[in-house]
Structure formats: structure tokens, C-alpha cells
Write an enzyme that holds these catalytic residues in place. Structure first.
Site, PDB file in Angstrom:
ATOM      1  N   HIS A 107      25.289  25.734 -58.787  1.00 41.40           N
ATOM      2  CA  HIS A 107      24.454  24.908 -59.676  1.00 41.40           C
ATOM      3  C   HIS A 107      23.660  25.781 -60.654  1.00 41.40           C
ATOM      4  CE1 HIS A 107      25.051  20.810 -58.355  1.00 41.40           C
ATOM      5  NE2 HIS A 107      24.793  21.105 -57.095  1.00 41.40           N
ATOM      6  N   HIS A 137      27.552  26.486 -52.759  1.00 39.35           N
ATOM      7  CA  HIS A 137      27.425  25.234 -53.525  1.00 39.35           C
ATOM      8  C   HIS A 137      26.153  25.257 -54.376  1.00 39.35           C
ATOM      9  CE1 HIS A 137      27.781  20.669 -53.836  1.00 39.35           C
ATOM     10  NE2 HIS A 137      26.563  20.913 -54.296  1.00 39.35           N
ATOM     11  N   GLU A 138      25.040  25.650 -53.755  1.00 39.34           N
ATOM     12  CA  GLU A 138      23.768  25.652 -54.487  1.00 39.34           C
ATOM     13  C   GLU A 138      23.746  26.740 -55.565  1.00 39.34           C
ATOM     14  OE1 GLU A 138      22.132  23.079 -54.175  1.00 39.34           O
ATOM     15  OE2 GLU A 138      23.152  22.473 -52.344  1.00 39.34           O
ATOM     16  N   CYS A 196      27.663  16.054 -53.386  1.00 39.70           N
ATOM     17  CA  CYS A 196      26.592  16.582 -54.235  1.00 39.70           C
ATOM     18  C   CYS A 196      25.649  15.449 -54.606  1.00 39.70           C
ATOM     19  CB  CYS A 196      27.199  17.196 -55.496  1.00 39.70           C
ATOM     20  SG  CYS A 196      25.968  17.959 -56.573  1.00 39.70           S
TER      21      CYS A 196
HETATM   22 NI    NI Z   1      25.232  19.800 -55.518  1.00 41.73          NI
END
Ligand code: NI
Length: 186
Positions: A150, A146-147, A104
Site C-alpha cells: 500500500h 500486503h501493507e 483488503c
Molecule cells: Ni489492503
């Protein structure tokens, strides 16, 4: 946010509270505006400048629900040009998770094994407001999960079933890379 259209934005790192907030939906009236288009372009520019495959708006201290990502070409796979997804919704088609390596840009220098659904359905909007709807598999599905995390204040460390695989990048490259698949850093 910088007003210079060529400079990458600053990426905030773990510890900045914006990374632990639930981001706000992009308001309807922003679609098709220069404001949203500029933010999308800045995410793409910053992602590419920092050698990431994805970057979510909270990582540039904008607590809004959008992210950029791209898929590098690999073998016969042509990859995918940088894409911006606004107000995404995910549905897990195959919830049986597979482990894969992630890093990340907000947690620089570390790699870890993260279980992710190998097949998801994605709905969202382009910055123009155009609806997006597609299925993502494998690495593509991993990058998007993953995004998306966030946007909910979640980082890949939270998703690891164990921190035993956690490795610094040079050591990961030296000892793990030969046996590992591609990693998703975003
Ligand atoms: Ni990330």
C-alpha cells in the site's frame, strides 16, 4: 483526519488516487511527536473497528510510509498485539512465493489468492523513533507484504498471478473457506 480520538477514520476505497501514489517517508522530526503517535493510534483503532489485520496510512488518505497490523491468536500461537511500523524496509529471505488468501479494506467484499514470500526481514521504526528489526514468517510475512505494498501504491489485485480465484466474501466463505487457510485482510 478526524480529531476525535475515539472515532475510526474513513477508509478510502479503490479508485481514490491516494491508493495509487508512492507514499512519502515520515520525516525524522515527526518521531516522538503527538502527531505521529495519534496517526498510529488512529490506524490501530480503525483497523480493529473494521475487523482488518492491517491498515496502511494511504488507506486513510494519509500518503505516508507507515502501517498498523496485528496477528490474532491461533491454536498455540499467541498472535501479536497491534503494532505500528514506520518507514519500513523489507528484505525477502525466502523469495520462493507461496499462495494464500487476501482481502483488503479498500477493496471490500473480495478475496483472492496472492503469492507472497514466506519469510522476510523487516526493518523500520516505532512512532517513538525506536528502531524495529525482526523476521516474519508465513501469515505474519504475508500481512506485512500486503501493507507494505500500500505504501508503494500497489494493491493485492496487482499481485495475483490470475484473477480466476477472485471471489466475493459470502461465496468464498461458502465454497472455499473449508479448504483455505487464514486470510489476510488489511
Ligand atoms: Ni489492503
Amino acid at each position: 483526519m478526524s480529531s476525535d480520538a475515539t472515532t475510526p477514520l474513513e477508509i478510502v476505497r479503490l479508485g481514490h488516487p491516494v491508493l495509487r501514489r508512492v507514499a512519502e517517508a515520515v520525516p525524522e522530526e515527526w518521531f516522538g511527536t503527538g502527531r505521529l503517535a495519534s496517526l498510529g493510534e488512529a490506524l490501530v483503532r480503525t483497523m480493529l473497528a473494521e475487523d482488518g489485520v492491517g491498515l496502511a496510512a494511504p488507506q486513510v488518505a494519509e500518503p505516508l510510509r507507515l502501517f498498523a497490523y496485528w496477528l490474532p491468536a491461533r491454536g498455540d500461537d499467541p498472535g501479536l498485539e497491534p503494532t505500528v511500523v514506520v518507514n519500513p524496509e523489507l528484505r525477502f529471505v525466502d523469495p520462493e512465493p507461496e499462495e494464500g488468501w487476501e482481502g483488503c479494506l479498500s477493496i471490500p467484499g473480495l478475496r483472492g489468492l496472492v503469492p507472497r514470500s514466506p519469510r522476510i526481514k523487516v526493518k523500520g521504526r516505532a512512532v517513538s523513533g525506536e528502531p524495529l528489526s525482526f523476521t516474519a514468517d508465513g501469515f505474519h510475512a504475508r500481512v506485512i507484504q500486503h501493507e507494505y505494498d500500500h505504501l508503494d501504491g500497489v494493491v493485492f489485485l496487482d499481485r495475483m498471478t490470475s484473477v480466476r480465484s477472485l471471489a466475493f466474501e459470502p461465496e468464498w466463505e461458502r465454497y472455499v473457506l473449508a479448504e483455505a487457510g487464514p486470510e489476510a485482510e488489511g
